[in-house]
Design an enzyme around this catalytic site. Sequence first.
Site, PDB file in Angstrom:
ATOM      1  N   LEU A 103       0.896  -1.162   0.000  1.00  0.00           N
ATOM      2  CA  LEU A 103       0.000   0.000   0.000  1.00  0.00           C
ATOM      3  C   LEU A 103       0.937   1.215   0.000  1.00  0.00           C
ATOM      4  O   LEU A 103       1.879   1.263   0.798  1.00  0.00           O
ATOM      5  CB  LEU A 103      -0.844  -0.038   1.283  1.00  0.00           C
ATOM      6  N   ASP A 104       0.672   2.168  -0.886  1.00  0.00           N
ATOM      7  CA  ASP A 104       1.599   3.313  -1.008  1.00  0.00           C
ATOM      8  C   ASP A 104       1.757   4.048   0.310  1.00  0.00           C
ATOM      9  O   ASP A 104       0.841   4.079   1.133  1.00  0.00           O
ATOM     10  CB  ASP A 104       1.066   4.317  -2.043  1.00  0.00           C
ATOM     11  N   VAL A 105       2.894   4.704   0.452  1.00  0.00           N
ATOM     12  CA  VAL A 105       3.172   5.422   1.697  1.00  0.00           C
ATOM     13  C   VAL A 105       2.133   6.514   1.962  1.00  0.00           C
ATOM     14  O   VAL A 105       1.744   6.762   3.104  1.00  0.00           O
ATOM     15  CB  VAL A 105       4.627   5.960   1.706  1.00  0.00           C
ATOM     16  N   HIS A 184       1.131   1.464  -7.885  1.00  0.00           N
ATOM     17  CA  HIS A 184       0.367   2.701  -8.104  1.00  0.00           C
ATOM     18  C   HIS A 184      -0.822   2.494  -9.046  1.00  0.00           C
ATOM     19  O   HIS A 184      -1.182   3.409  -9.797  1.00  0.00           O
ATOM     20  CB  HIS A 184       1.256   3.795  -8.731  1.00  0.00           C
ATOM     21  N   LYS A 187      -3.851   5.007  -8.996  1.00  0.00           N
ATOM     22  CA  LYS A 187      -3.429   6.355  -9.422  1.00  0.00           C
ATOM     23  C   LYS A 187      -3.193   6.378 -10.939  1.00  0.00           C
ATOM     24  O   LYS A 187      -3.609   7.311 -11.629  1.00  0.00           O
ATOM     25  CB  LYS A 187      -2.154   6.761  -8.688  1.00  0.00           C
TER      26      LYS A 187
END
Length: 221
Positions: A103-105, A184, A187
């Site tokens: 999971l992205d930061v 990502h 996004k």
Amino acid sequence: MIRIDKYLSNLWYGSRKDVVKLIKDWLVEVNDNLVISPDYKIEWGDDLRIWEEEFEAKEFVYIALHKPADYLSSNKPEAKYQSYRSLLDDCPYVNLLSPVGRLDVDTEGLLLLTNDWDFTHKLISPKKDIYKKYYVKIEKALNKKDIEKLENWLKIDEFITKPAILETISDDEIYLSISEWKFHQIKKMLEAVDNKVVYLKRVSIWEYELWDLKLWEWKYL
Ligand code: URA
């Protein structure tokens, strides 16, 4: 069955030598009996008491964490960011854990953690089509064509996305469920229809949800 010195040093009680010292200092009990030898074998389910701390000897641990932004989903800190592990310092098994996918930061939401590789494999295998659902706040409203592209397929990088499920909440809010784990991905999917993710939160992975977990909280599954 596993040697107590090995199990405790896999957790967070230091090296095997440190654990031997704890045992020599009479600080280790199993099922209310003092352990006097480092080669004592514990069974899964045994009750351990180390100093004042009590917990069960578990072979497999499964945890759901509501990850806040600014924490990494990797086991190690990096640059200015802490690992998710720093949010679980009250969990005796923290050093055994690894995330199920990433999971992205800057992304919040559900992070599953376990030391069971079969469980991880079942959830992240590309053959299994496990859906992850995201709440997405977007920059501007989507038109019919964008929605159709997001739901069917899009080319991002060198990759064609699989069918996704899109639910519209309002002009600038959607739920998007995808079955892949590309870097990502949400996004990039929104960028591919000339839009932008303003806020992203994972709300479920297959049958696992955030339930009543508040941001920063974790619980055993
Ligand atoms: N898609 C993203 O863009 N980021 C995540 O963390 C997960 C899915």
